[in-house]
Design an enzyme around this catalytic site. Structure first.
Site, mmCIF file in Angstrom:
data_model
loop_
_atom_site.group_PDB
_atom_site.id
_atom_site.type_symbol
_atom_site.label_atom_id
_atom_site.label_comp_id
_atom_site.label_asym_id
_atom_site.label_seq_id
_atom_site.Cartn_x
_atom_site.Cartn_y
_atom_site.Cartn_z
ATOM 1 N N LYS A 22 0.849 -1.209 0.000
ATOM 2 C CA LYS A 22 0.000 0.000 0.000
ATOM 3 C C LYS A 22 0.874 1.245 0.000
ATOM 4 O O LYS A 22 0.659 2.174 -0.784
ATOM 5 C CB LYS A 22 -0.883 -0.006 1.248
ATOM 6 N N ASN A 23 1.876 1.270 0.885
ATOM 7 C CA ASN A 23 2.626 2.510 1.071
ATOM 8 C C ASN A 23 3.618 2.792 -0.051
ATOM 9 O O ASN A 23 4.003 3.940 -0.267
ATOM 10 C CB ASN A 23 3.296 2.513 2.445
ATOM 11 N N CYS A 116 -5.323 12.703 12.774
ATOM 12 C CA CYS A 116 -5.762 11.359 12.359
ATOM 13 C C CYS A 116 -6.241 10.677 13.630
ATOM 14 O O CYS A 116 -6.231 11.256 14.705
ATOM 15 C CB CYS A 116 -4.635 10.599 11.696
ATOM 16 N N ARG A 121 -0.545 14.706 13.359
ATOM 17 C CA ARG A 121 0.586 14.207 12.568
ATOM 18 C C ARG A 121 1.030 15.381 11.696
ATOM 19 O O ARG A 121 0.515 15.627 10.641
ATOM 20 C CB ARG A 121 0.171 12.994 11.736
ATOM 21 N N ASP A 304 4.011 0.268 12.500
ATOM 22 C CA ASP A 304 2.785 -0.294 11.914
ATOM 23 C C ASP A 304 2.546 -1.739 12.345
ATOM 24 O O ASP A 304 1.520 -2.309 11.992
ATOM 25 C CB ASP A 304 2.840 -0.231 10.384
ATOM 26 N N ARG A 396 -8.909 -0.119 4.330
ATOM 27 C CA ARG A 396 -7.941 0.871 3.815
ATOM 28 C C ARG A 396 -6.636 0.188 3.439
ATOM 29 O O ARG A 396 -5.953 0.609 2.515
ATOM 30 C CB ARG A 396 -7.631 1.926 4.883
#
Ligand code: EPZ
Length: 420
Positions: A22-23, A116, A121, A304, A396
Protein backbone atom coordinates in the site's frame (compact mmCIF):
# COMPACT_ATOMS: atom_id res chain seq x y z
CA UNK A 1 -20.89 -0.26 7.92
CA UNK A 2 -19.52 -3.81 7.85
CA UNK A 3 -18.32 -5.79 10.84
CA UNK A 4 -16.45 -9.06 11.29
CA UNK A 5 -17.83 -11.90 13.37
CA UNK A 6 -15.05 -14.19 14.62
CA UNK A 7 -15.19 -17.44 16.60
CA UNK A 8 -11.81 -17.72 18.30
CA UNK A 9 -9.64 -20.74 19.05
CA UNK A 10 -8.82 -22.09 15.59
CA UNK A 11 -5.09 -22.52 14.81
CA UNK A 12 -4.28 -21.24 11.28
CA UNK A 13 -2.77 -23.62 8.74
CA UNK A 14 -1.90 -23.36 5.04
CA UNK A 15 -0.38 -20.65 2.87
CA UNK A 16 -1.34 -17.09 1.98
CA UNK A 17 -0.23 -14.82 -0.88
CA UNK A 18 0.91 -11.36 0.25
CA UNK A 19 -0.28 -8.44 -1.90
CA UNK A 20 1.51 -5.37 -3.19
CA UNK A 21 2.62 -2.64 -0.80
CA UNK A 22 0.00 0.00 0.00
CA UNK A 23 2.63 2.51 1.07
CA UNK A 24 4.80 2.00 -2.01
CA UNK A 25 1.74 2.48 -4.24
CA UNK A 26 0.73 5.65 -2.37
CA UNK A 27 4.16 7.11 -3.19
CA UNK A 28 4.50 5.91 -6.80
CA UNK A 29 1.04 7.00 -7.94
CA UNK A 30 1.59 10.75 -7.28
CA UNK A 31 5.11 10.46 -8.75
CA UNK A 32 3.42 10.03 -12.15
CA UNK A 33 2.67 13.78 -11.97
CA UNK A 34 6.39 14.36 -12.63
CA UNK A 35 6.19 13.35 -16.32
CA UNK A 36 3.25 13.42 -18.75
CA UNK A 37 2.37 10.09 -20.29
CA UNK A 38 1.27 6.52 -19.68
CA UNK A 39 2.29 4.30 -16.76
CA UNK A 40 1.34 0.73 -15.92
CA UNK A 41 1.70 -0.55 -12.34
CA UNK A 42 1.50 -4.29 -11.57
CA UNK A 43 0.83 -6.08 -8.24
CA UNK A 44 -1.29 -3.11 -7.24
CA UNK A 45 -3.36 -4.06 -4.16
CA UNK A 46 -7.13 -3.43 -4.25
CA UNK A 47 -7.42 -1.18 -1.19
CA UNK A 48 -9.52 1.80 -0.18
CA UNK A 49 -6.47 4.03 0.20
CA UNK A 50 -5.37 3.22 -3.36
CA UNK A 51 -8.84 4.18 -4.65
CA UNK A 52 -8.68 7.39 -2.62
CA UNK A 53 -5.33 8.32 -4.19
CA UNK A 54 -6.74 7.40 -7.61
CA UNK A 55 -9.74 9.70 -7.10
CA UNK A 56 -7.46 12.55 -6.02
CA UNK A 57 -5.35 12.18 -9.18
CA UNK A 58 -8.50 11.96 -11.32
CA UNK A 59 -9.61 15.29 -9.83
CA UNK A 60 -6.39 16.72 -11.29
CA UNK A 61 -7.16 15.38 -14.75
CA UNK A 62 -5.19 12.14 -14.51
CA UNK A 63 -6.72 9.01 -16.08
CA UNK A 64 -6.60 6.14 -13.58
CA UNK A 65 -8.01 2.73 -14.60
CA UNK A 66 -7.72 -0.51 -12.63
CA UNK A 67 -7.69 -3.89 -14.38
CA UNK A 68 -7.38 -6.54 -11.67
CA UNK A 69 -4.03 -5.95 -9.98
CA UNK A 70 -2.83 -3.70 -12.83
CA UNK A 71 -3.29 0.07 -12.65
CA UNK A 72 -3.10 2.18 -15.79
CA UNK A 73 -2.26 5.85 -15.18
CA UNK A 74 -2.17 8.56 -17.85
CA UNK A 75 -0.96 12.04 -16.91
CA UNK A 76 -1.30 13.67 -20.33
CA UNK A 77 -4.15 15.89 -19.30
CA UNK A 78 -3.25 17.19 -15.84
CA UNK A 79 -5.20 20.44 -15.59
CA UNK A 80 -5.77 21.01 -11.89
CA UNK A 81 -3.07 21.48 -9.27
CA UNK A 82 -5.10 21.21 -6.10
CA UNK A 83 -5.69 18.58 -3.42
CA UNK A 84 -8.96 19.65 -1.71
CA UNK A 85 -9.69 19.12 1.97
CA UNK A 86 -12.59 16.75 1.13
CA UNK A 87 -10.05 14.31 -0.31
CA UNK A 88 -7.04 14.98 1.90
CA UNK A 89 -9.02 14.50 5.14
CA UNK A 90 -9.69 10.90 4.06
CA UNK A 91 -6.04 10.06 3.72
CA UNK A 92 -2.93 11.89 4.94
CA UNK A 93 -0.78 10.44 2.14
CA UNK A 94 -2.62 12.79 -0.26
CA UNK A 95 0.06 15.33 0.66
CA UNK A 96 2.44 13.34 -1.56
CA UNK A 97 1.14 15.38 -4.54
CA UNK A 98 2.80 18.55 -3.19
CA UNK A 99 6.37 17.76 -4.27
CA UNK A 100 5.57 16.57 -7.81
CA UNK A 101 3.10 19.40 -8.51
CA UNK A 102 5.49 22.16 -7.47
CA UNK A 103 8.42 20.52 -9.29
CA UNK A 104 6.61 19.90 -12.58
CA UNK A 105 4.02 22.69 -12.73
CA UNK A 106 5.43 25.38 -10.44
CA UNK A 107 2.36 25.66 -8.26
CA UNK A 108 0.24 23.61 -5.89
CA UNK A 109 -2.64 24.11 -3.50
CA UNK A 110 -2.77 21.23 -1.03
CA UNK A 111 -4.99 20.99 2.03
CA UNK A 112 -3.29 20.47 5.36
CA UNK A 113 -4.18 16.89 6.38
CA UNK A 114 -5.54 17.72 9.84
CA UNK A 115 -5.34 15.10 12.59
CA UNK A 116 -5.76 11.36 12.36
CA UNK A 117 -7.28 8.72 14.65
CA UNK A 118 -4.34 8.76 17.01
CA UNK A 119 -3.61 12.44 17.20
CA UNK A 120 -1.72 15.21 15.40
CA UNK A 121 0.59 14.21 12.57
CA UNK A 122 2.41 17.38 11.52
CA UNK A 123 3.68 18.07 8.00
CA UNK A 124 6.22 20.74 8.90
CA UNK A 125 9.10 18.71 7.45
CA UNK A 126 7.29 18.45 4.10
CA UNK A 127 6.68 22.21 4.00
CA UNK A 128 10.17 23.21 5.20
CA UNK A 129 11.79 20.83 2.72
CA UNK A 130 9.95 22.23 -0.30
CA UNK A 131 10.56 25.77 0.96
CA UNK A 132 14.31 25.08 1.18
CA UNK A 133 14.15 24.00 -2.48
CA UNK A 134 13.06 27.54 -3.32
CA UNK A 135 9.26 27.37 -3.28
CA UNK A 136 7.32 30.25 -1.75
CA UNK A 137 4.85 28.73 0.72
CA UNK A 138 1.84 30.37 2.32
CA UNK A 139 -0.67 28.71 4.60
CA UNK A 140 -4.12 30.11 3.89
CA UNK A 141 -7.44 28.84 5.26
CA UNK A 142 -6.06 25.36 5.94
CA UNK A 143 -4.26 25.07 2.60
CA UNK A 144 -0.59 24.97 1.65
CA UNK A 145 -0.17 27.38 -1.28
CA UNK A 146 3.17 26.71 -2.98
CA UNK A 147 4.70 28.55 -5.95
CA UNK A 148 8.10 28.28 -7.66
CA UNK A 149 9.54 29.20 -11.07
CA UNK A 150 12.14 26.45 -10.99
CA UNK A 151 13.17 24.70 -7.80
CA UNK A 152 16.85 24.86 -6.94
CA UNK A 153 18.96 22.34 -5.04
CA UNK A 154 19.44 22.58 -1.28
CA UNK A 155 21.02 20.79 1.67
CA UNK A 156 18.16 19.46 3.82
CA UNK A 157 18.46 17.71 7.18
CA UNK A 158 15.38 16.10 8.72
CA UNK A 159 15.29 16.14 12.50
CA UNK A 160 13.01 13.06 12.18
CA UNK A 161 13.58 10.47 9.45
CA UNK A 162 10.08 11.08 8.09
CA UNK A 163 8.87 8.65 5.40
CA UNK A 164 6.42 11.08 3.82
CA UNK A 165 8.68 14.12 3.96
CA UNK A 166 11.54 12.13 2.40
CA UNK A 167 9.22 11.02 -0.41
CA UNK A 168 7.83 14.49 -1.01
CA UNK A 169 11.18 16.29 -0.97
CA UNK A 170 12.80 13.63 -3.16
CA UNK A 171 10.02 13.99 -5.74
CA UNK A 172 10.53 17.77 -5.73
CA UNK A 173 14.34 17.60 -5.89
CA UNK A 174 14.56 15.30 -8.96
CA UNK A 175 13.59 18.25 -11.21
CA UNK A 176 15.36 20.98 -9.20
CA UNK A 177 18.42 22.75 -10.62
CA UNK A 178 21.59 21.38 -9.01
CA UNK A 179 22.35 18.62 -6.53
CA UNK A 180 20.20 18.27 -3.41
CA UNK A 181 21.37 16.50 -0.25
CA UNK A 182 18.83 14.98 2.12
CA UNK A 183 20.34 14.01 5.50
CA UNK A 184 18.52 11.73 7.94
CA UNK A 185 16.33 10.58 5.04
CA UNK A 186 13.92 7.71 5.67
CA UNK A 187 15.14 4.37 4.28
CA UNK A 188 11.91 2.41 4.48
CA UNK A 189 11.56 -0.07 1.56
CA UNK A 190 8.68 2.02 0.20
CA UNK A 191 11.00 5.05 -0.11
CA UNK A 192 13.66 2.87 -1.74
CA UNK A 193 10.99 1.66 -4.17
CA UNK A 194 10.06 5.29 -4.94
CA UNK A 195 13.70 6.25 -5.51
CA UNK A 196 14.23 3.26 -7.83
CA UNK A 197 11.06 4.18 -9.75
CA UNK A 198 12.29 7.77 -10.14
CA UNK A 199 15.68 6.45 -11.37
CA UNK A 200 13.87 4.35 -13.99
CA UNK A 201 12.14 7.60 -15.05
CA UNK A 202 15.58 9.20 -15.55
CA UNK A 203 16.26 10.75 -12.17
CA UNK A 204 19.80 10.70 -10.72
CA UNK A 205 19.80 9.58 -7.07
CA UNK A 206 22.75 8.33 -5.02
CA UNK A 207 22.57 6.72 -1.57
CA UNK A 208 19.31 4.86 -2.15
CA UNK A 209 18.54 2.72 0.90
CA UNK A 210 20.66 4.88 3.21
CA UNK A 211 19.94 7.91 5.40
CA UNK A 212 21.88 10.18 3.00
CA UNK A 213 20.35 10.84 -0.42
CA UNK A 214 22.15 12.87 -3.11
CA UNK A 215 19.81 13.94 -5.92
CA UNK A 216 21.18 15.57 -9.08
CA UNK A 217 18.25 17.40 -10.67
CA UNK A 218 17.44 16.78 -14.35
CA UNK A 219 15.35 18.83 -16.79
CA UNK A 220 12.72 16.20 -17.50
CA UNK A 221 11.66 12.63 -16.66
CA UNK A 222 9.98 9.89 -18.72
CA UNK A 223 6.96 7.74 -17.85
CA UNK A 224 7.79 4.09 -17.08
CA UNK A 225 6.01 0.96 -15.79
CA UNK A 226 6.72 -0.67 -12.43
CA UNK A 227 5.74 -3.55 -10.12
CA UNK A 228 4.78 -2.91 -6.48
CA UNK A 229 7.04 -4.48 -3.85
CA UNK A 230 5.24 -6.85 -1.40
CA UNK A 231 3.46 -5.31 1.57
CA UNK A 232 5.73 -5.99 4.56
CA UNK A 233 3.07 -5.00 7.10
CA UNK A 234 0.47 -7.36 5.63
CA UNK A 235 3.19 -10.04 5.78
CA UNK A 236 3.95 -9.24 9.43
CA UNK A 237 0.26 -9.24 10.29
CA UNK A 238 -0.21 -12.76 8.92
CA UNK A 239 2.88 -13.98 10.77
CA UNK A 240 1.30 -12.56 13.93
CA UNK A 241 -1.98 -14.34 13.13
CA UNK A 242 -0.14 -17.67 12.82
CA UNK A 243 1.83 -17.01 16.00
CA UNK A 244 -1.14 -16.03 18.16
CA UNK A 245 -3.36 -18.96 17.08
CA UNK A 246 -0.68 -21.64 17.59
CA UNK A 247 -0.69 -22.26 13.85
CA UNK A 248 1.66 -23.22 11.04
CA UNK A 249 1.43 -20.84 8.07
CA UNK A 250 3.52 -20.12 4.99
CA UNK A 251 3.34 -16.54 3.70
CA UNK A 252 4.28 -16.32 0.02
CA UNK A 253 5.25 -13.55 -2.41
CA UNK A 254 6.79 -11.55 0.44
CA UNK A 255 10.30 -10.08 0.77
CA UNK A 256 11.88 -11.52 3.98
CA UNK A 257 14.71 -8.96 3.79
CA UNK A 258 12.09 -6.29 4.63
CA UNK A 259 11.11 -8.11 7.83
CA UNK A 260 14.41 -8.80 9.61
CA UNK A 261 13.44 -6.99 12.82
CA UNK A 262 10.09 -8.76 13.01
CA UNK A 263 11.61 -12.19 12.24
CA UNK A 264 14.06 -11.79 15.11
CA UNK A 265 11.24 -10.91 17.53
CA UNK A 266 9.00 -13.80 16.42
CA UNK A 267 11.90 -16.19 17.04
CA UNK A 268 12.48 -14.74 20.51
CA UNK A 269 8.79 -15.33 21.22
CA UNK A 270 9.35 -19.03 20.56
CA UNK A 271 8.19 -19.27 16.95
CA UNK A 272 10.11 -21.45 14.51
CA UNK A 273 10.63 -19.66 11.18
CA UNK A 274 11.90 -21.03 7.89
CA UNK A 275 12.88 -18.25 5.47
CA UNK A 276 13.05 -18.65 1.67
CA UNK A 277 13.81 -16.06 -1.00
CA UNK A 278 10.16 -14.91 -1.27
CA UNK A 279 8.40 -16.84 1.50
CA UNK A 280 8.43 -17.41 5.25
CA UNK A 281 6.92 -20.33 7.17
CA UNK A 282 6.06 -19.71 10.82
CA UNK A 283 5.34 -22.55 13.27
CA UNK A 284 3.97 -21.23 16.52
CA UNK A 285 4.87 -22.57 19.99
CA UNK A 286 2.14 -23.87 22.30
CA UNK A 287 2.36 -20.56 24.11
CA UNK A 288 4.28 -17.41 23.27
CA UNK A 289 7.20 -16.12 25.30
CA UNK A 290 6.96 -12.45 26.38
CA UNK A 291 9.23 -10.21 24.26
CA UNK A 292 9.71 -6.45 24.69
CA UNK A 293 9.60 -4.28 21.57
CA UNK A 294 10.46 -0.64 20.90
CA UNK A 295 9.48 0.65 17.48
CA UNK A 296 12.02 2.47 15.33
CA UNK A 297 12.54 3.71 11.80
CA UNK A 298 13.55 1.07 9.25
CA UNK A 299 15.23 -1.36 9.60
CA UNK A 300 13.95 -1.32 13.19
CA UNK A 301 10.67 -2.84 14.35
CA UNK A 302 7.94 -0.90 12.52
CA UNK A 303 5.35 1.20 14.32
CA UNK A 304 2.79 -0.29 11.91
CA UNK A 305 3.31 -3.66 13.68
CA UNK A 306 3.08 -2.24 17.22
CA UNK A 307 -0.64 -2.90 17.71
CA UNK A 308 -0.37 -6.46 16.39
CA UNK A 309 2.53 -7.17 18.74
CA UNK A 310 0.61 -5.87 21.77
CA UNK A 311 -2.20 -8.31 20.96
CA UNK A 312 0.28 -11.20 20.70
CA UNK A 313 1.89 -10.26 24.03
CA UNK A 314 -1.56 -10.09 25.67
CA UNK A 315 -1.64 -13.90 25.58
CA UNK A 316 2.09 -14.56 26.14
CA UNK A 317 3.19 -16.41 29.29
CA UNK A 318 4.68 -13.49 31.17
CA UNK A 319 5.03 -9.72 31.21
CA UNK A 320 6.35 -7.48 28.43
CA UNK A 321 6.54 -3.83 27.38
CA UNK A 322 5.81 -2.43 23.93
CA UNK A 323 7.07 1.12 23.37
CA UNK A 324 6.23 3.26 20.36
CA UNK A 325 9.12 5.67 19.78
CA UNK A 326 7.64 6.91 16.50
CA UNK A 327 4.07 7.81 17.51
CA UNK A 328 3.73 8.46 21.23
CA UNK A 329 -0.07 8.21 21.23
CA UNK A 330 -0.82 5.35 18.84
CA UNK A 331 -2.67 3.22 21.40
CA UNK A 332 -6.40 3.55 20.59
CA UNK A 333 -6.52 -0.28 20.35
CA UNK A 334 -5.51 -0.76 24.01
CA UNK A 335 -8.90 0.07 25.64
CA UNK A 336 -10.59 -2.25 23.14
CA UNK A 337 -8.12 -5.06 23.91
CA UNK A 338 -8.82 -4.53 27.61
CA UNK A 339 -12.51 -5.14 26.85
CA UNK A 340 -11.42 -8.56 25.54
CA UNK A 341 -9.72 -9.27 28.86
CA UNK A 342 -6.16 -8.10 28.14
CA UNK A 343 -4.20 -6.74 31.11
CA UNK A 344 -2.42 -3.66 29.72
CA UNK A 345 -1.35 -0.45 31.45
CA UNK A 346 -0.33 2.58 29.38
CA UNK A 347 2.64 4.55 30.67
CA UNK A 348 3.27 7.50 28.29
CA UNK A 349 4.27 5.85 24.98
CA UNK A 350 4.65 2.38 26.45
CA UNK A 351 2.13 -0.43 26.93
CA UNK A 352 3.00 -2.63 29.94
CA UNK A 353 1.39 -6.00 29.34
CA UNK A 354 0.71 -8.86 31.77
CA UNK A 355 0.18 -11.93 29.61
CA UNK A 356 -3.14 -13.69 30.18
CA UNK A 357 -3.98 -17.31 29.62
CA UNK A 358 -7.14 -16.38 27.71
CA UNK A 359 -9.01 -13.50 26.14
CA UNK A 360 -12.80 -13.59 26.04
CA UNK A 361 -14.75 -12.55 22.95
CA UNK A 362 -16.73 -9.28 22.95
CA UNK A 363 -17.85 -6.46 20.67
CA UNK A 364 -14.97 -4.11 19.90
CA UNK A 365 -14.59 -0.97 17.82
CA UNK A 366 -11.99 -0.32 15.12
CA UNK A 367 -10.45 3.13 15.29
CA UNK A 368 -7.67 3.05 12.70
CA UNK A 369 -6.06 0.66 10.25
CA UNK A 370 -3.48 -1.21 12.32
CA UNK A 371 -5.57 -1.01 15.52
CA UNK A 372 -8.31 -2.85 13.64
CA UNK A 373 -5.85 -5.55 12.61
CA UNK A 374 -4.86 -6.02 16.26
CA UNK A 375 -8.51 -6.50 17.22
CA UNK A 376 -9.00 -9.14 14.51
CA UNK A 377 -5.92 -10.98 15.80
CA UNK A 378 -7.38 -10.87 19.30
CA UNK A 379 -10.67 -12.26 18.02
CA UNK A 380 -8.83 -15.18 16.41
CA UNK A 381 -7.58 -16.32 19.81
CA UNK A 382 -10.34 -15.09 22.19
CA UNK A 383 -12.73 -17.67 23.58
CA UNK A 384 -16.18 -17.38 22.00
CA UNK A 385 -17.47 -14.74 19.63
CA UNK A 386 -15.81 -11.41 18.89
CA UNK A 387 -17.44 -8.73 16.75
CA UNK A 388 -15.09 -6.14 15.24
CA UNK A 389 -17.11 -3.09 14.20
CA UNK A 390 -16.26 -0.44 11.54
CA UNK A 391 -14.00 -2.67 9.46
CA UNK A 392 -13.89 0.04 6.80
CA UNK A 393 -10.71 1.05 8.66
CA UNK A 394 -9.25 -2.36 7.80
CA UNK A 395 -10.28 -2.12 4.17
CA UNK A 396 -7.94 0.87 3.82
CA UNK A 397 -4.90 -1.36 4.05
CA UNK A 398 -5.89 -5.04 3.86
CA UNK A 399 -7.28 -6.64 0.71
CA UNK A 400 -10.04 -9.18 1.63
CA UNK A 401 -8.44 -9.93 5.02
CA UNK A 402 -11.35 -12.05 6.20
CA UNK A 403 -11.25 -14.22 3.06
CA UNK A 404 -7.52 -14.86 3.43
CA UNK A 405 -7.91 -15.69 7.14
CA UNK A 406 -10.90 -17.95 6.44
CA UNK A 407 -8.83 -19.82 3.84
CA UNK A 408 -6.28 -20.45 6.61
CA UNK A 409 -8.95 -22.01 8.83
CA UNK A 410 -10.21 -19.04 10.82
CA UNK A 411 -13.89 -18.82 11.66
CA UNK A 412 -14.46 -15.26 10.43
CA UNK A 413 -17.12 -13.63 8.28
CA UNK A 414 -18.05 -10.13 7.18
CA UNK A 415 -21.62 -8.96 7.74
CA UNK A 416 -23.17 -5.60 7.01
CA UNK A 417 -24.22 -3.82 10.15
CA UNK A 418 -26.34 -0.83 11.09
CA UNK A 419 -24.27 -0.43 14.25
CA UNK A 420 -21.99 2.64 14.33
C1 EPZ B 1 4.24 6.66 6.82
O1 EPZ B 1 3.46 7.72 7.34
C2 EPZ B 1 3.27 5.50 6.64
N1 EPZ B 1 2.24 5.88 5.69
C3 EPZ B 1 2.64 5.11 7.97
O2 EPZ B 1 1.86 3.95 7.74
C4 EPZ B 1 3.73 4.77 8.98
O3 EPZ B 1 3.13 4.54 10.24
C5 EPZ B 1 4.74 5.93 9.08
O4 EPZ B 1 5.25 6.26 7.78
C6 EPZ B 1 5.92 5.60 10.00
O5 EPZ B 1 6.60 4.49 9.50
C7 EPZ B 1 2.51 5.88 4.37
O6 EPZ B 1 3.60 5.53 3.95
C8 EPZ B 1 1.39 6.27 3.46
P1 EPZ B 1 6.33 9.84 9.07
P2 EPZ B 1 4.11 9.21 7.43
O7 EPZ B 1 6.33 11.13 8.37
O8 EPZ B 1 4.97 9.45 6.26
C9 EPZ B 1 6.81 12.94 12.55
C10 EPZ B 1 -0.05 2.62 7.74
O9 EPZ B 1 -0.54 2.02 8.70
N2 EPZ B 1 6.70 13.96 11.49
O10 EPZ B 1 7.48 8.91 8.84
O11 EPZ B 1 3.00 10.16 7.69
C11 EPZ B 1 5.49 12.23 12.80
O12 EPZ B 1 4.69 12.97 13.70
C12 EPZ B 1 0.44 4.03 7.90
O13 EPZ B 1 0.13 2.10 6.61
C13 EPZ B 1 6.91 15.31 11.83
O14 EPZ B 1 7.17 15.64 12.98
O15 EPZ B 1 5.00 9.05 8.73
C14 EPZ B 1 5.93 10.91 13.39
O16 EPZ B 1 6.18 11.06 14.77
C15 EPZ B 1 0.00 4.61 9.21
N3 EPZ B 1 6.80 16.24 10.85
C16 EPZ B 1 7.24 10.64 12.66
O17 EPZ B 1 7.66 11.88 12.09
C17 EPZ B 1 6.53 15.92 9.55
O18 EPZ B 1 6.46 16.83 8.68
C18 EPZ B 1 7.13 9.61 11.55
O19 EPZ B 1 6.16 10.10 10.64
C19 EPZ B 1 6.33 14.56 9.23
C20 EPZ B 1 6.44 13.60 10.21
Amino acid sequence: MDKFIIQGGKPLHGSVMIGGSKNAALALMPATLLASGKYQFENMPDLRDISTMGKLLQMMGVDVVREGTSLHVNTFRVNKFEAPYEQVKKMRASIYVLGPLIARYGHAKVSLPGGCAWGPRPVNLHIEGVRKLGASIDIEKGYIIAKAKRLRAAKITFDVASVGATGNVMMAAVLAKGTTLIKNAAMEPEITALAQFLMKMGARIDGIGTHLLEIEGVDALTPVDDVMIPDRIEAGTFLAAAAITGGNVKIERCKPAHLTAEIAKFKKAGCVLEVGDNWIRLKAPRSLRPVDVTTAVYPGFPTDMQAQWITMMSVARGNSTVTDAIYFDRFKHVPELIRLGADITLEKNAAVIRGMRHLAGAKVMSTDLRASASLVLAGLVAQGKTEVLRVYHLDRGYDRLEKKLHALGASIRRVSSQEF
